[in-house]
Design a protein around this motif. Structure first.
Motif, PDB file in Angstrom:
ATOM      1  N   PHE A   1      17.044   1.862   5.903  1.00 41.03           N
ATOM      2  CA  PHE A   1      17.423   0.496   5.532  1.00 41.03           C
ATOM      3  C   PHE A   1      16.855   0.101   4.157  1.00 41.03           C
ATOM      4  CE2 PHE A   1      17.342   0.716  10.197  1.00 41.03           C
ATOM      5  CZ  PHE A   1      18.627   0.296  10.491  1.00 41.03           C
ATOM      6  N   HIS A   2      16.189   1.036   3.489  1.00 38.03           N
ATOM      7  CA  HIS A   2      15.669   0.807   2.120  1.00 38.03           C
ATOM      8  C   HIS A   2      14.733  -0.398   2.070  1.00 38.03           C
ATOM      9  CE1 HIS A   2      18.925   3.578   1.375  1.00 38.03           C
ATOM     10  NE2 HIS A   2      19.794   2.685   1.805  1.00 38.03           N
ATOM     11  N   VAL A   3      13.791  -0.443   2.978  1.00 36.78           N
ATOM     12  CA  VAL A   3      12.932  -1.623   3.111  1.00 36.78           C
ATOM     13  C   VAL A   3      11.596  -1.537   2.363  1.00 36.78           C
ATOM     14  CG1 VAL A   3      11.565  -2.929   4.800  1.00 36.78           C
ATOM     15  CG2 VAL A   3      13.975  -2.436   5.254  1.00 36.78           C
ATOM     16  N   PRO A   4      10.788  -0.491   2.547  1.00 34.26           N
ATOM     17  CA  PRO A   4       9.434  -0.543   1.969  1.00 34.26           C
ATOM     18  C   PRO A   4       9.449  -0.700   0.451  1.00 34.26           C
ATOM     19  CG  PRO A   4       9.626   1.249   3.556  1.00 34.26           C
ATOM     20  CD  PRO A   4      11.024   0.755   3.291  1.00 34.26           C
ATOM     21  N   ARG A   5       8.510  -1.493  -0.032  1.00 33.40           N
ATOM     22  CA  ARG A   5       8.330  -1.692  -1.472  1.00 33.40           C
ATOM     23  C   ARG A   5       6.916  -1.274  -1.844  1.00 33.40           C
ATOM     24  NH1 ARG A   5      13.138  -2.269  -0.695  1.00 33.40           N
ATOM     25  NH2 ARG A   5      14.503  -3.713  -1.812  1.00 33.40           N
ATOM     26  N   TYR A   6       6.674  -1.080  -3.127  1.00 35.08           N
ATOM     27  CA  TYR A   6       5.391  -0.557  -3.599  1.00 35.08           C
ATOM     28  C   TYR A   6       4.838  -1.486  -4.666  1.00 35.08           C
ATOM     29  CZ  TYR A   6       2.114   3.267  -4.631  1.00 35.08           C
ATOM     30  OH  TYR A   6       1.012   4.052  -4.779  1.00 35.08           O
ATOM     31  N   THR A   7       3.567  -1.796  -4.599  1.00 35.34           N
ATOM     32  CA  THR A   7       2.952  -2.725  -5.567  1.00 35.34           C
ATOM     33  C   THR A   7       2.514  -1.943  -6.805  1.00 35.34           C
ATOM     34  OG1 THR A   7       0.806  -2.484  -4.484  1.00 35.34           O
ATOM     35  CG2 THR A   7       2.173  -4.335  -3.767  1.00 35.34           C
ATOM     36  N   TRP A   8       3.483  -1.531  -7.590  1.00 37.41           N
ATOM     37  CA  TRP A   8       3.220  -0.673  -8.756  1.00 37.41           C
ATOM     38  C   TRP A   8       2.163  -1.260  -9.690  1.00 37.41           C
ATOM     39  CZ3 TRP A   8       5.303   4.051  -8.858  1.00 37.41           C
ATOM     40  CH2 TRP A   8       6.433   4.292  -8.074  1.00 37.41           C
ATOM     41  N   SER A   9       2.182  -2.566  -9.857  1.00 34.12           N
ATOM     42  CA  SER A   9       1.335  -3.165 -10.895  1.00 34.12           C
ATOM     43  C   SER A   9      -0.081  -3.455 -10.409  1.00 34.12           C
ATOM     44  CB  SER A   9       1.970  -4.480 -11.366  1.00 34.12           C
ATOM     45  OG  SER A   9       2.086  -5.364 -10.272  1.00 34.12           O
ATOM     46  N   LYS A  10      -0.367  -3.258  -9.134  1.00 30.92           N
ATOM     47  CA  LYS A  10      -1.694  -3.585  -8.604  1.00 30.92           C
ATOM     48  C   LYS A  10      -2.709  -2.488  -8.925  1.00 30.92           C
ATOM     49  CE  LYS A  10      -0.408  -7.278  -6.190  1.00 30.92           C
ATOM     50  NZ  LYS A  10      -0.861  -8.638  -6.421  1.00 30.92           N
ATOM     51  N   ALA A  11      -3.968  -2.886  -8.991  1.00 27.65           N
ATOM     52  CA  ALA A  11      -5.029  -1.907  -9.238  1.00 27.65           C
ATOM     53  C   ALA A  11      -5.075  -0.879  -8.113  1.00 27.65           C
ATOM     54  CB  ALA A  11      -6.378  -2.620  -9.356  1.00 27.65           C
ATOM     55  N   VAL A  12      -4.880  -1.354  -6.904  1.00 25.66           N
ATOM     56  CA  VAL A  12      -4.831  -0.461  -5.749  1.00 25.66           C
ATOM     57  C   VAL A  12      -3.437  -0.599  -5.140  1.00 25.66           C
ATOM     58  CG1 VAL A  12      -5.893   0.161  -3.555  1.00 25.66           C
ATOM     59  CG2 VAL A  12      -7.284  -0.871  -5.376  1.00 25.66           C
ATOM     60  N   PRO A  13      -2.492   0.233  -5.577  1.00 29.17           N
ATOM     61  CA  PRO A  13      -1.114   0.070  -5.102  1.00 29.17           C
ATOM     62  C   PRO A  13      -1.015   0.318  -3.602  1.00 29.17           C
ATOM     63  CG  PRO A  13      -1.229   1.593  -6.971  1.00 29.17           C
ATOM     64  CD  PRO A  13      -2.625   1.364  -6.510  1.00 29.17           C
ATOM     65  N   VAL A  14      -0.159  -0.451  -2.965  1.00 31.41           N
ATOM     66  CA  VAL A  14       0.071  -0.294  -1.531  1.00 31.41           C
ATOM     67  C   VAL A  14       1.561  -0.428  -1.248  1.00 31.41           C
ATOM     68  CG1 VAL A  14      -2.192  -1.093  -0.727  1.00 31.41           C
ATOM     69  CG2 VAL A  14      -0.377  -2.763  -1.185  1.00 31.41           C
ATOM     70  N   VAL A  15       1.930   0.004  -0.057  1.00 30.14           N
ATOM     71  CA  VAL A  15       3.294  -0.191   0.414  1.00 30.14           C
ATOM     72  C   VAL A  15       3.359  -1.560   1.089  1.00 30.14           C
ATOM     73  CG1 VAL A  15       5.005   0.629   2.091  1.00 30.14           C
ATOM     74  CG2 VAL A  15       3.747   2.268   0.669  1.00 30.14           C
ATOM     75  N   ARG A  16       4.455  -2.242   0.860  1.00 29.75           N
ATOM     76  CA  ARG A  16       4.601  -3.576   1.446  1.00 29.75           C
ATOM     77  C   ARG A  16       5.921  -3.678   2.194  1.00 29.75           C
ATOM     78  NH1 ARG A  16       2.045  -7.847  -1.463  1.00 29.75           N
ATOM     79  NH2 ARG A  16      -0.198  -7.644  -1.200  1.00 29.75           N
ATOM     80  N   LYS A  17       5.880  -4.306   3.356  1.00 31.06           N
ATOM     81  CA  LYS A  17       7.085  -4.606   4.131  1.00 31.06           C
ATOM     82  C   LYS A  17       6.700  -5.557   5.253  1.00 31.06           C
ATOM     83  CE  LYS A  17       6.946  -1.356   7.899  1.00 31.06           C
ATOM     84  NZ  LYS A  17       7.119  -2.426   8.878  1.00 31.06           N
ATOM     85  N   CYS A  18       7.692  -6.120   5.908  1.00 26.61           N
ATOM     86  CA  CYS A  18       7.450  -6.947   7.103  1.00 26.61           C
ATOM     87  C   CYS A  18       6.667  -6.149   8.138  1.00 26.61           C
ATOM     88  CB  CYS A  18       8.799  -7.385   7.680  1.00 26.61           C
ATOM     89  SG  CYS A  18       8.743  -7.918   9.396  1.00 26.61           S
ATOM     90  N   ILE A  19       5.671  -6.776   8.727  1.00 23.38           N
ATOM     91  CA  ILE A  19       4.827  -6.110   9.729  1.00 23.38           C
ATOM     92  C   ILE A  19       4.950  -6.790  11.092  1.00 23.38           C
ATOM     93  CG2 ILE A  19       3.159  -5.079   8.139  1.00 23.38           C
ATOM     94  CD1 ILE A  19       1.492  -7.691   8.446  1.00 23.38           C
TER      95      ILE A  19
END
Ligand code: SF4
Ligand code: SF4
Ligand code: SF4
Length: 275
Positions: free
Chosen positions: A117-135
């Motif tokens: 469903f092409h959902v997860p996003r990535y915090t490219w610009s953060k110092a500590v990048p993480v994956v983001r999506k509804c939890i």
């Protein structure tokens, strides 16, 4: 946390687009419940999911009427993102929520490739990048509270409950009001079944939801593909991805420490965001 359990234990959301008025209260509730950035006044609404918007509501014109359509993680019964993650940073809980642990993630982003469903996003610009999506607001579920989007919805367009009950409600609505709904419960079968279910007045393909998602569980397919990639390539990719992530993280932390006089040159950043 475990892998998927019997459907009877699982909870989810029923989102009925025929009841949605596009007020975006669900988006606002989600931001507050998950400490997401609030857009400045007058900012245009997001046109796609992103790291600060776990859900969006998009208008579509259908036969002269505006239909408001939500997008978010579907909380698959057998999530491809979970099976693709080499370090179990994503897990499926017994209550249905697919959750993420930023402390385990090392940034390979296989989950983003695997999600049908092409959902997860990535915090490219953060110092500590993480994956983001509804939890699925699992922190609220742990307190016997419904997800914030369901609590905020003023019309009942977003409803929380046991998946089996939501499925019965959805079938009953289609049976008793066939003129109101297209005969399709999105998520009943897609990707082997999801814990987010959707009802619509028009075909989902016309509303921006992928109608081509296979009806079988995707982890099977993920495993099928991975089996055909020599393990040394997979391992190398994972290692390179991990090295890149660690280097990027250290550079960012060093830069932040240098920029921040309060730290006296030492990094003040922390890890583990987004778990
Ligand atoms: S919709 Fe994508 S991110 Fe959400 S559980 Fe399914 S595979 Fe994972
Ligand atoms: S379930 Fe929670 S995290 Fe997911 S869209 Fe709704 S409010 Fe946001
Ligand atoms: S809160 Fe309910 S009615 Fe408002 S946009 Fe979200 S789903 Fe639609």
């Amino acid at each position: 946390m475990t892998t998927s359990s019997a459907s009877g234990d699982r909870k989810g959301l029923l989102i009925d687009f025929t009841l949605c008025i596009g007020c975006e209260a669900c988006m606002q509730g989600c931001r507050e419940a998950n400490d997401l950035e609030v857009p400045p006044p007058g900012a245009p609404p997001p046109e796609a999911l992103n790291a600060e918007n776990y859900t969006i509501v998009l208008p579509h014109e259908v036969n002269g009427e505006t239909v408001y359509v939500r997008h978010l993680c579907m909380h698959c019964a057998e999530p491809a993102c979970v099976s693709a993650c080499p370090v179990a940073a994503l897990t499926k809980r017994d209550d249905g929520a697919v959750v993420y642990d930023g402390d385990l993630c090392f940034g390979c982003r296989y989950c983003m490739i695997a999600c049908p469903f092409h959902v997860p996003r990535y915090t490219w610009s953060k110092a500590v990048p993480v994956v983001r999506k509804c939890i699925l607001c699992y922190h609220r579920l742990d307190e016997d509270r419904e997800p914030a989007c369901a609590a905020a919805c003023p019309t009942g367009a977003t409803r929380f409950g046991p998946r089996d009950l939501l499925l019965r409600i959805a079938r009953e609505r289609i049976r008793t009001q066939p003129e109101r709904y297209t005969d399709h419960i999105y998520g009943e079968h897609e990707a082997g079944g999801t814990d987010v279910l959707m009802l619509a007045p028009a075909k989902f393909a016309a509303l921006g939801h992928d109608a081509q998602v296979p009806h079988r569980a995707l982890p099977e397919l993920t495993w099928f593909v991975q089996k055909r990639i020599p393990w040394v390539i997979v391992t190398g990719s994972v290692l390179l991805g991990g090295i890149h992530w660690v280097v990027h993280r250290r550079m960012q932390l060093a830069k932040e420490g240098a920029d921040d006089p309060a730290t006296g040159g030492a990094s003040g950043a922390h890890s583990g965001e987004g778990s």
